[in-house]
Design a protein around this motif. Sequence first.
Motif, PDB file in Angstrom:
ATOM      1  N   ALA A 106      -0.079  -6.156   7.101  1.00 53.81           N
ATOM      2  CA  ALA A 106       0.919  -5.856   6.082  1.00 53.81           C
ATOM      3  C   ALA A 106       1.132  -4.353   5.993  1.00 53.81           C
ATOM      4  O   ALA A 106       0.251  -3.561   6.327  1.00 53.81           O
ATOM      5  N   SER A 107       2.325  -3.959   5.556  1.00 53.72           N
ATOM      6  CA  SER A 107       2.632  -2.540   5.427  1.00 53.72           C
ATOM      7  C   SER A 107       1.787  -1.930   4.309  1.00 53.72           C
ATOM      8  O   SER A 107       1.748  -2.427   3.190  1.00 53.72           O
ATOM      9  N   LYS A 113      -5.104  -0.822  -0.655  1.00 59.11           N
ATOM     10  CA  LYS A 113      -6.324  -1.418  -0.093  1.00 59.11           C
ATOM     11  C   LYS A 113      -5.969  -2.651   0.719  1.00 59.11           C
ATOM     12  O   LYS A 113      -5.012  -3.369   0.411  1.00 59.11           O
ATOM     13  N   ILE A 114      -6.741  -2.879   1.774  1.00 57.50           N
ATOM     14  CA  ILE A 114      -6.526  -3.998   2.683  1.00 57.50           C
ATOM     15  C   ILE A 114      -7.806  -4.824   2.747  1.00 57.50           C
ATOM     16  O   ILE A 114      -8.906  -4.278   2.865  1.00 57.50           O
ATOM     17  N   GLY A 236      -7.055  -3.006   9.778  1.00 60.71           N
ATOM     18  CA  GLY A 236      -6.099  -2.564   8.775  1.00 60.71           C
ATOM     19  C   GLY A 236      -5.502  -1.231   9.173  1.00 60.71           C
ATOM     20  O   GLY A 236      -6.215  -0.366   9.710  1.00 60.71           O
ATOM     21  N   GLN A 237      -4.205  -1.055   8.922  1.00 66.79           N
ATOM     22  CA  GLN A 237      -3.538   0.201   9.263  1.00 66.79           C
ATOM     23  C   GLN A 237      -2.747   0.732   8.072  1.00 66.79           C
ATOM     24  O   GLN A 237      -2.132  -0.046   7.329  1.00 66.79           O
ATOM     25  N   TRP A 238      -2.792   2.057   7.909  1.00 68.39           N
ATOM     26  CA  TRP A 238      -2.076   2.736   6.833  1.00 68.39           C
ATOM     27  C   TRP A 238      -1.136   3.772   7.429  1.00 68.39           C
ATOM     28  O   TRP A 238      -1.511   4.500   8.366  1.00 68.39           O
ATOM     29  N   ARG A 239       0.058   3.887   6.866  1.00 64.78           N
ATOM     30  CA  ARG A 239       0.977   4.955   7.263  1.00 64.78           C
ATOM     31  C   ARG A 239       0.567   6.249   6.561  1.00 64.78           C
ATOM     32  O   ARG A 239       0.333   6.255   5.356  1.00 64.78           O
ATOM     33  N   VAL A 240       0.508   7.346   7.293  1.00 65.50           N
ATOM     34  CA  VAL A 240       0.118   8.627   6.704  1.00 65.50           C
ATOM     35  C   VAL A 240       1.187   9.706   6.912  1.00 65.50           C
ATOM     36  O   VAL A 240       1.079  10.807   6.384  1.00 65.50           O
TER      37      VAL A 240
END
Length: 241
Positions: A106-107, A113-114, A236-240
Motif C-alpha cells: 500500500a502507498s 506504519k505498515i 514495506g516501502q515508504w515514499r521519502v
Amino acid sequence: MLIRRGMTGVAGVLFVVGGLGACSDGAKEVVDSAARTTDAAAMDCDDPKIPVGEWKKRCASQSPSKDSAKETAKETAEASESPSSRATASQEEAASDSPTARTPGASANVGDKIALTGRDGQKFDVTLVLVVDPAQPRDTYSTPDPGNRLVALQWRVTNTGTVIVDAVPAFSTKLIDEQGQVFELSFGARAVGVEFPTSVQIPPGDSRLGFVTYEIPTSAKVVKAEFEGGYNEPSGQWRVA
C-alpha cells in the motif's frame, strides 16, 4: 278551629322534626367531611387514592420532574464510576483514534506504519518516523567518503503478535534512489539521535525506536525506504522524495 290548630300543631311538629333531621344530616356531612379531610391529610403522596386537591397542596412541590430524576440518576452513576473505569474508557478512545497500519504494497509516506510478518510468523508494525538528509556525522570516524553523504532514518518497530519479535532494522532496511540503486546501512557511521541496536528483542505489545544511518553518493536522490519482512513475506516501502 280545634282541628285546624291540631293540623297546624302537627305540621309544626313535622317541620320541627324535619328541621332536626336536616340538622342531623348536615352535622353528619360535616363530620364525614372532617373525617375525609383527616384521612386525606394522613395519606402518603404516593397513595393513588389521595384526593387531587390534597396532592396538589402537599405533594406537587415535592415531586421531582422526569428531567430532574434523569439528571439525579446520571449524577449518581457518574459518582459511582471508578477512576480506573474512566481511565480505561479514555484509553479506548485514544486507541480508536490511532491510525490503522497499512498492508505491504500500500502507498505509505513518512509517519505511516505498515503491518509486516517476520520469520516464523511474527507480527509487527513498522513506522518510518523521521528522515534526516543530509545528516551530520557525530564524530570524525563517521565522516563519509569524498563524494558521499550520510542519511539517517528513524524507525519504530511495534510487536503486535503474541511472541517475542527479534528485530534487526540495521540489516532489514534499505534506501532506494530514483535510478533503482539500493543502499544499506553504513557500518560504524553515526549521525543524529540514538541508534537502533544491531538486533533487539521486543516483547508482545512493546515497541523500540532508533536511527539507522546510511552512506550514499552525494548526487543520489532517495525516493523510497524499505523494511524487509520475513522469508517469502512482502516488504514495506515508504515514499521519502
